[in-house]
Design an enzyme around this catalytic site. Structure first.
Site, short mmCIF file in Angstrom:
data_model
loop_
_atom_site.label_atom_id
_atom_site.label_comp_id
_atom_site.label_asym_id
_atom_site.label_seq_id
_atom_site.Cartn_x
_atom_site.Cartn_y
_atom_site.Cartn_z
N HIS A 367 84.00 -16.66 40.79
CA HIS A 367 82.70 -17.30 40.58
C HIS A 367 81.95 -17.52 41.88
O HIS A 367 80.73 -17.41 41.95
CB HIS A 367 82.88 -18.62 39.84
CG HIS A 367 83.70 -18.44 38.61
ND1 HIS A 367 84.44 -19.43 38.05
CD2 HIS A 367 83.91 -17.33 37.85
CE1 HIS A 367 85.07 -18.96 36.99
NE2 HIS A 367 84.77 -17.69 36.87
N ARG A 474 72.55 -14.15 32.44
CA ARG A 474 73.94 -14.47 32.05
C ARG A 474 74.07 -15.98 31.94
O ARG A 474 74.35 -16.67 32.92
CB ARG A 474 74.91 -13.94 33.10
CG ARG A 474 75.00 -12.42 33.18
CD ARG A 474 76.03 -12.01 34.24
NE ARG A 474 76.47 -10.65 34.10
CZ ARG A 474 76.11 -9.65 34.93
NH1 ARG A 474 75.31 -9.88 35.95
NH2 ARG A 474 76.59 -8.43 34.74
N ARG A 510 71.24 -13.86 27.39
CA ARG A 510 72.45 -13.48 26.67
C ARG A 510 73.21 -14.76 26.34
O ARG A 510 73.39 -15.61 27.22
CB ARG A 510 73.32 -12.58 27.53
CG ARG A 510 74.63 -12.25 26.84
CD ARG A 510 75.45 -11.28 27.60
NE ARG A 510 76.03 -11.90 28.79
CZ ARG A 510 76.70 -11.22 29.70
NH1 ARG A 510 76.83 -9.91 29.60
NH2 ARG A 510 77.23 -11.83 30.74
N GLU A 609 78.54 -2.76 24.21
CA GLU A 609 79.55 -2.70 25.28
C GLU A 609 80.96 -2.55 24.72
O GLU A 609 81.92 -2.51 25.47
CB GLU A 609 79.44 -3.91 26.22
CG GLU A 609 79.41 -5.26 25.55
CD GLU A 609 79.23 -6.42 26.53
OE1 GLU A 609 79.29 -6.20 27.75
OE2 GLU A 609 79.05 -7.55 26.06
N ASN A 632 79.36 -2.01 32.18
CA ASN A 632 80.59 -2.47 32.84
C ASN A 632 81.72 -2.55 31.82
O ASN A 632 82.82 -2.03 32.03
CB ASN A 632 80.41 -3.86 33.46
CG ASN A 632 79.26 -3.92 34.43
OD1 ASN A 632 78.82 -2.89 34.92
ND2 ASN A 632 78.74 -5.10 34.70
N ASP A 633 81.45 -3.23 30.72
CA ASP A 633 82.48 -3.35 29.70
C ASP A 633 82.66 -2.04 28.93
O ASP A 633 83.78 -1.66 28.61
CB ASP A 633 82.15 -4.50 28.74
CG ASP A 633 82.61 -5.82 29.32
OD1 ASP A 633 83.74 -5.88 29.83
OD2 ASP A 633 81.83 -6.80 29.30
N ARG A 643 88.30 -3.58 34.48
CA ARG A 643 87.27 -3.54 35.52
C ARG A 643 87.60 -4.47 36.70
O ARG A 643 87.07 -4.30 37.80
CB ARG A 643 85.90 -3.90 34.94
CG ARG A 643 85.85 -5.30 34.37
CD ARG A 643 84.62 -5.54 33.52
NE ARG A 643 83.56 -6.23 34.24
CZ ARG A 643 82.50 -6.77 33.65
NH1 ARG A 643 82.34 -6.67 32.34
NH2 ARG A 643 81.59 -7.38 34.35
N CYS A 680 72.03 -2.66 31.32
CA CYS A 680 72.08 -3.76 32.29
C CYS A 680 73.40 -3.82 33.06
O CYS A 680 73.64 -4.77 33.79
CB CYS A 680 71.80 -5.09 31.61
SG CYS A 680 72.95 -5.47 30.30
#
Ligand code: PEP
Ligand code: MG
Length: 755
Positions: A367, A474, A510, A609, A632-633, A643, A680
């Site tokens: 984070h 996000r 999201r 995703e 990404n996913d 990932r 995205c």
């Protein structure tokens, strides 16, 4: 102590006198070895100092041939002395010559000595040299003697660290007290920063090493331990920690250690050898740190970290003041160095003065790394022992592009990096110049460039990049950096600020995407074998509708009188989308009934995703107002490659036929149905990835703010029609070893497209 004359306390007192004498560095060192040898009834006492070139030089000896002083130089892996240094551990042998590592140096005349006791000269866990005693007889040094020699080594460490030996060192072979270092880690946030070290948790520097009155020091130590224990009890009793979670676990571990007899015994022993209470703690801390560097088991390392933290608390207790850095008084160009750090702690620092962040732990998905990227601060992680190797104020260069740190760099390195910083600044200026140019390809295809965001600190990026809006907000980031679940009013206020900052530009929120690697410190979820495939994102949202309902309500209220765009993460089946959409409708009805002002328009979309959606595209396109591809996913699940796991994350290329075919199918279906689609994931943030996406038909990309300039520069030079005509047949041909990435790169080069 058996065999010792007067014991370690007498020795320390004598050493203190020697340290204060107005003599040369060499004379002082010579006196020290004589004193130690006499006190320990040893025929030999020698000091080896670690040099910047990594070798160990004999600096002083009593007993070995004097001609060897400053002549004998050992590699760090040579002989028993090398072993003590490289392992940072004492070696105690009654017959050294039978040890496999024994290496004989004729110039020293040491072949007549059999017993050997060598201890590392440590400071903050770093080895500065080796202190050795030897005897002719095959004797075994007692544990007390070993302990006493380690204590004595602390005094020698202080002398080396003071820089006094620099006056007698050969140029280029100085003691390695503040050597130039080039350390490798992993890039966390792109950027290059030149600045000075600020330690997030400054080390306490112990000035008084030798005690006047050992009993008094023992009493001080006992009192400090007593206070430490009762403080911990108090913190644990306090209601705020009672819900469980990380904080409580750490405190529980502290409390366990604070009552650990082994640790207490070591502390008391160190003080009993004649050290002040704080120097005793430092002694034990040094050992802990040295052990930490050798341990690879993550659980054990964590426990050693806890023990170190506890030692730091004890040290602060003894010295009676808090060493928290004055966050408001950061120097300009501060490079923050920490073992690990929470995202909220990073946000406490003055952003205008912070240039970089260095962590001993912390991977790219941590984070704090997310916050560093949002703040635009260069950052590197996984730099082993960073906090031990640097001192506050040290000049450093942080390379967040490749993930390296240069400590006290040479002038030429500094010049080279200075140039790179200038080039980067020039490039940034070029990107800024493109800001107001219409975002369209050379053949006139408009491409909407949006940015990804998640925190308040991201909001200025809309204006600086000239983005068309936020393509992915996000919402979980607010939850991830908080210490407690954000209240609905806090969510509402963040969403309102985001919409205000965006003005009339669209923002796609999201809903919470937590679980998997996105952990909330205050929300304990059951351990799962495969968290990425587990109870996360929309699955958690639908099973715990309370959380999702309050978030949707906050979003609807924040967007009163404006447009709300909301999308759901990790949709794997259209039924999940239907259920989630119903929650939105129910909340709308609720607000309407209570006469709240409603958004003018609500657009509900889904993230694509999870590969199962590739086979439900028609149904999805029919239901959703828009789609957004999370590459990404999607790539992680298509290739079944985690990932976040560096071993496998880069094993498969996203710019490859399987992925590009899937992306093409999504785009084609959306275009045919007239449904807006955005991508995205990180793929869009790389100019070559963006080139491929535009070639496949994507006309809206949401990218990391720093990537917007490079992507725009690329697309302004791109002929989208030509690129499509080249790429589409390429991904349809039988998969072979030819790399699509290489062919695309060659295409870009031949077209003069900047990547
Ligand atoms: C993605 O998966 O591509 C995406 C954009 O979402 P996140 O990275 O937050 O999982
Ligand atoms: Mg995702």
């Amino acid at each position: 102590m058996r065999g010792a004359l007067g014991g370690p306390r007498v020795l320390l007192r004598r050493l203190r006198e020697v340290m204060a004498e107005p003599v040369s560095a060499q004379e002082r060192l010579d006196k020290i070895v004589v004193l130690i040898a006499a006190n320990m009834v040893a025929e030999v006492c020698s000091v080896y100092v670690l040099r910047v070139d990594g070798t160990l030089e004999l600096y002083a000896t009593e007993g070995l041939k004097r001609e060897a002083v400053h002549q004998t130089v050992l590699r760090q892996d040579e002989g028993l002395v090398g072993l003590v240094a490289s392992e940072a551990n004492p070696i105690n042998l009654s017959d050294a010559q039978t040890h496999p590592a024994y290496a004989y140096r004729p110039e020293t005349g040491e072949e007549i000595y059999h017993s050997f006791l060598g201890v590392p000269i440590l400071r903050s866990g770093n080895t500065l040299g080796v202190l050795v005693v030897q005897n002719r007889a095959r004797r075994t040094y007692s544990e007390e003697e070993e302990e006493a020699l380690q204590t004595t080594a602390m005094v020698v460490a202080e002398m080396i660290a003071s820089g006094e030996l620099l006056s007698i060192a050969k140029p280029g072979a100085e003691p390695a007290i503040r050597p130039r270092l080039h350390l490798g880690g992993v890039p966390l946030s792109e950027g290059i920063a030149l600045g000075h070290v600020v330690l997030h948790e400054p080390r306490v520097v112990v000035k008084d090493v030798i005690a006047d009155d050992a009993q008094k020091e023992l009493a001080r130590l006992d009192e400090a331990i007593g206070t430490l224990r009762s403080d911990l009890d108090l913190m644990l009793e306090r209601g705020e920690m009672a819900d469980g979670g990380e904080h409580r676990e750490v405190l529980e571990a502290y409390r366990m250690f604070a009552h650990d007899q082994g640790w207490l015994h070591r502390l008391r022993e160190a003080v009993m050898t004649g050290l002040t209470a704080e120097a005793g703690v430092e002694r034990v801390q040094s050992d802990t740190r040295a052990r930490m560097l050798r341990v690879t088991d993550p659980y054990l390392r964590e426990r050693l970290h806890d023990l170190e933290d506890l030692g730091n608390r004890l040290m602060r207790q003894l010295l009676g003041h808090d060493h928290a850095p004055p966050r408001e008084q950061l120097p300009d160009n501060a490079i923050l160095v920490a073992r690990s750090m929470g995202p909220a702690a990073l946000l406490d620092y003055d952003r205008r003065k912070l240039r970089g962040l260095v962590l001993e732990e912390g991977g790219p998905t941590s984070h704090v790394a997310i916050v560093a990227r949002a703040l635009g601060i260069a950052a590197v992680g996984e730099i082993a022992n960073a906090t031990g190797l640097v001192e506050a104020g040290d000049p450093v260069i942080l390379d967040g592009v490749v993930g390296e740190l240069h400590v006290r760099p040479a002038a030429d390195v500094e010049i080279a990096y200075g140039e790179r910083v200038k080039i980067r600044a020039r490039r940034q200026a070029q990107y800024r110049a493109l800001r107001d140019r219409p975002s369209q390809t050379k053949d006139g295809q408009p491409v909407t460039l949006l940015i990804n965001a998640g925190l308040m600190v991201d909001l200025p990026h809309i204006a600086d990049t000239g983005a068309a809006g936020i393509g992915l907000f996000r919402t979980e980031l607010q939850f991830m950096i908080a210490t407690a679940m954000p209240r609905i009013s806090e969510q509402l206020s963040l969403y309102r600020s985001v919409l205000d900052a965006a003005g009339d530009r669209p923002v796609t929120f999201r809903t919470l995407d937590i679980g998997g690697d996105k952990v909330l410190p205050y929300m304990r979820l059951a351990e799962e074998e495969n968290p990425a495939l587990g109870w996360r994102a929309i699955r958690l949202g639908l099973d715990r509708p309370g959380l999702m309902r309050s978030q949707i309500r906050a979003l609807l209220q924040a967007a009163a009188g404006r447009e709300l765009r909301v999308m759901f993460p990790m949709i794997a089946a259209v039924s999940e989308f239907d259920e989630a959409k119903q929650i939105v409708e129910r909340e709308l009805t609720h607000l309407r009934r209570h006469r709240h002002k409603l958004p003018d328009r609500v657009e509900v979309g889904a993230m694509v995703e999870v590969p199962s959606l590739l086979y439900q595209l028609d149904e999805m396109v029919e239901r959703a107002d828009f789609l957004s591809v999370g590459s990404n996913d999607l790539v992680q699940f298509l290739y079944a490659a985690d990932r976040g796991n560096r071993r496998v994350a880069d094993r498969f290329d996203a710019i490859s036929a399987p992925v590009l075919r899937a992306l093409r199918d999504i785009s084609d279906r959306c275009v045919a149905a007239g449904k807006p689609v955005t991508l995205c994931g990180e793929l869009a943030s790389k100019p070559l990835g963006a080139l491929a996406l535009i070639a496949l038909g994507y006309r809206a990309l949401s990218v990391t703010p720093t990537a917007l300039g490079p992507v725009k520069q690329m697309l302004l030079e791109l002929d989208a029609g030509k690129a499509g005509a080249m790429l589409r047949p390429m991904i349809d041909r039988p998969v072979n070893s030819d790399s699509i990435r290489n062919e695309l790169t060659a295409f870009a080069e031949s077209e003069g497209i900047p990547l």
